[in-house]
Write an enzyme that holds these catalytic residues in place. Structure first.
Site, PDB file in Angstrom:
ATOM      1  N   GLU A  19     130.963  61.635  53.651  1.00  0.00           N
ATOM      2  CA  GLU A  19     132.044  62.161  52.815  1.00  0.00           C
ATOM      3  C   GLU A  19     133.001  61.055  52.446  1.00  0.00           C
ATOM      4  OE1 GLU A  19     134.568  65.007  54.844  1.00  0.00           O
ATOM      5  OE2 GLU A  19     133.982  64.194  56.788  1.00  0.00           O
ATOM      6  N   HIS A  25     131.694  67.139  64.932  1.00  0.00           N
ATOM      7  CA  HIS A  25     131.878  65.687  65.002  1.00  0.00           C
ATOM      8  C   HIS A  25     131.096  65.170  66.200  1.00  0.00           C
ATOM      9  CE1 HIS A  25     135.895  65.586  62.531  1.00  0.00           C
ATOM     10  NE2 HIS A  25     134.874  66.053  61.860  1.00  0.00           N
ATOM     11  N   ASP A  27     135.787  72.850  51.081  1.00  0.00           N
ATOM     12  CA  ASP A  27     134.924  72.316  52.142  1.00  0.00           C
ATOM     13  C   ASP A  27     134.609  73.452  53.116  1.00  0.00           C
ATOM     14  OD1 ASP A  27     133.614  70.794  54.030  1.00  0.00           O
ATOM     15  OD2 ASP A  27     135.305  69.473  54.475  1.00  0.00           O
ATOM     16  N   HIS A  35     130.848  61.533  59.551  1.00  0.00           N
ATOM     17  CA  HIS A  35     130.600  61.698  60.979  1.00  0.00           C
ATOM     18  C   HIS A  35     129.186  62.189  61.226  1.00  0.00           C
ATOM     19  CE1 HIS A  35     131.250  66.027  60.144  1.00  0.00           C
ATOM     20  NE2 HIS A  35     132.217  65.587  59.352  1.00  0.00           N
ATOM     21  N   ASP A  63     127.397  70.663  56.419  1.00  0.00           N
ATOM     22  CA  ASP A  63     128.783  70.371  56.038  1.00  0.00           C
ATOM     23  C   ASP A  63     128.757  69.742  54.650  1.00  0.00           C
ATOM     24  OD1 ASP A  63     131.416  69.650  55.837  1.00  0.00           O
ATOM     25  OD2 ASP A  63     131.457  68.371  57.612  1.00  0.00           O
ATOM     26  N   GLU A 107     131.105  65.547  49.589  1.00  0.00           N
ATOM     27  CA  GLU A 107     130.449  65.393  50.889  1.00  0.00           C
ATOM     28  C   GLU A 107     129.058  66.007  50.859  1.00  0.00           C
ATOM     29  OE1 GLU A 107     131.442  66.412  55.597  1.00  0.00           O
ATOM     30  OE2 GLU A 107     132.444  67.519  53.990  1.00  0.00           O
TER      31      GLU A 107
END
Length: 483
Positions: free
Chosen positions: A356, A331, A243, A323, A254, A464
């Site tokens: 995710e 976040h 990640d 998120h 992300d 994700e």
């Protein structure tokens, strides 16, 4: 004497003709590709003899070749960048996928060395996968002329997100070519992060890494990256969640995937991947977050994994969530649950979300903080706090100018550039900083994020993607040919 010179010249020309080779995605870049093709044709038409050889010699004088240097690899890392491999050695990616797709598609080198901004200097960055917003009440959006006009007003922001996404795709594709059992995780992370800096065109807070590279193993779900002195290696039995993020002007991408070498974990990986796809499909403007969690859970918990002849149920890690993402804030304030019964808050137009899914087998489906901490982030809403320790003041100054409110890790503080060469050159290394970092955490200026783990003996998979809720559609920014 004149006859001997002519014979020597002919032998030299013949040697040069034999050295001409062709490669569809070379580790060398030709200044004139047309010349290379012509030379190859001349070679195969060898009946032309001396005249063809003279033409080759003339072309060679006007041609420049530049070799693409391989990044240095520490001795004993177990990583071999010179083996020429361009296909992933692990499960969990699309069948038939090759790591060098960007060479033929965008003219990138192998390994990729051209910053994505230069690759797309004369053309727009590639658009991600387009999907309609979830919910019948959003059907009008895809064809609305008014909403398309609104869409065009945000094109500059979209381009930054797309460039960051393309950087992420190329970096992870290169990493997928050398990940194999036996490699040292710390060296793997350094290679990925250095390539990330290179392709995004690292420029401090304007462009760089979005957050530290996570390489959590087995029962560890997230927030693990090796600290200095950690010699952990990837083994054939491990399930690793890789990640990492990229950012341009604070717009963060992300995305994550799972590495597994044992086919018995294929169903676990598939559960997480299909759950992520279900969450993306359900997402949309004015869609309730709790409805997305319910759609994800229904898919994930329909899977079972056969272990030692027994079928084990797959569970969602119920206290891990996706998120929203805001500029310079990974976040952003909204959470996307992966089980039913979450928030009734709705998604809004223009928001960016990381969808995710963490799926667990042989565990509780619930994670807690454990192990040595490596991830830290300055509190986005940190109040002014008077600091008594001079070392804490110095470290806070370094964090503010180098990372801002983006996450960082201890390994970066110990680099010669302190985490950013563009900001600090080679004068940023932090020494004896542990006490100062603890002080910043104690007063609430910096937050620590220890690894999140299920029970030992369990295995967790993660996938994700980052999505953008445009007025007309949703765009899966981080979609690639791999997953």
């Amino acid at each position: 004497q004149q006859q001997q010179e002519q014979e020597q010249e002919q032998r030299s020309e013949a040697t040069e003709a034999e050295a001409v080779t062709a490669c569809p995605c070379p580790t060398e870049t030709d200044a004139d590709g047309a010349d290379a093709d012509a030379e190859a044709a001349d070679k195969h038409a060898g009946a032309d003899g001396e005249g063809a050889a003279k033409k080759k010699k003339k072309r060679n004088k006007n041609k420049k070749k530049k070799k693409v240097a391989l990044p240095p690899v520490p001795e004993g890392s177990g990583i071999d960048l010179a083996d020429g491999n361009r296909a992933p050695r692990f499960h969990g990616l699309n069948e038939g996928y090759t790591c060098d797709w960007m060479c033929n598609k965008w003219g990138q080198t192998w390994p990729p060395t051209q910053p994505v901004a230069s690759v797309f200097a004369d053309k727009p960055a590639p658009v991600g996968e387009i999907q309609e917003h979830g919910g019948d009440f959003n059907r009008h959006r895809i064809g609305s002329a008014e909403l398309r006009a609104m869409d065009m007003l945000n094109e500059e922001t979209y381009q930054k997100l797309r460039l960051a996404s393309e950087c992420h795709r190329q970096v992870r594709s290169w990493a997928q070519s050398f990940i194999k059992p036996g490699i040292k995780l710390a060296d793997m992370c350094e290679l990925i992060e250095n390539k990330n800096r290179e392709l995004v065109g690292e420029a401090g807070l304007q462009a760089g890494i979005g957050f530290p590279t996570g390489c959590s193993l087995d029962h560890v779900a997230a927030h693990y990256t090796p600290n200095a002195g950690d010699d952990t290696r990837l083994e054939a039995h491990n399930v690793m969640k890789l990640d990492f993020g990229t950012q341009i002007d604070g717009h963060i991408i992300d995305s994550a995937f799972t590495v597994s070498f044992d086919p018995k974990w294929d169903k676990l990986l598939e559960a997480s991947r299909e759950g992520t796809e279900a969450g993306i499909k359900a997402a949309g403007i004015d869609v309730r977050l709790c409805d997305i969690g319910e759609a994800i859970q229904e898919v994930v918990e329909s899977y079972e994994v056969e272990i030692n002849g027994k079928l084990e149920p797959v569970k969602c890690c119920r206290n891990l969530q996706g998120h929203s993402i805001s500029p310079y804030l990974i976040h952003g304030g909204k959470s996307v649950p992966i089980v039913k019964g979450g928030e009734v808050t709705k998604m809004d137009e223009g928001e960016v979300f990381a969808v995710e899914v963490f799926s667990s087998v042989l565990g509780r489906g619930y994670v807690v903080e454990d192990m040595e901490c490596s991830h830290y982030m300055k509190n986005f809403d940190a109040p002014h706090v008077p600091l008594r320790l001079p070392a804490a003041k110095r470290l806070l100054t370094h964090i503010n100018k180098t990372f801002g409110t983006l996450p960082f890790c201890r390994r970066w503080l110990e680099r010669e550039d302190g985490g950013s060469f563009a900001v600090n050159q080679n004068n940023g290394k932090q020494t004896r900083y542990i006490g100062a970092l603890k002080n910043l955490c104690d007063v609430g200026l910096v937050n620590a994020y220890p690894p999140l783990v299920d029970i030992k003996g369990s295995y967790i998979a993660q996938y994700e993607h980052t999505i953008l809720l445009r007025p007309t559609c949703k765009e899966v920014l981080s979609r690639g040919e791999d997953y």
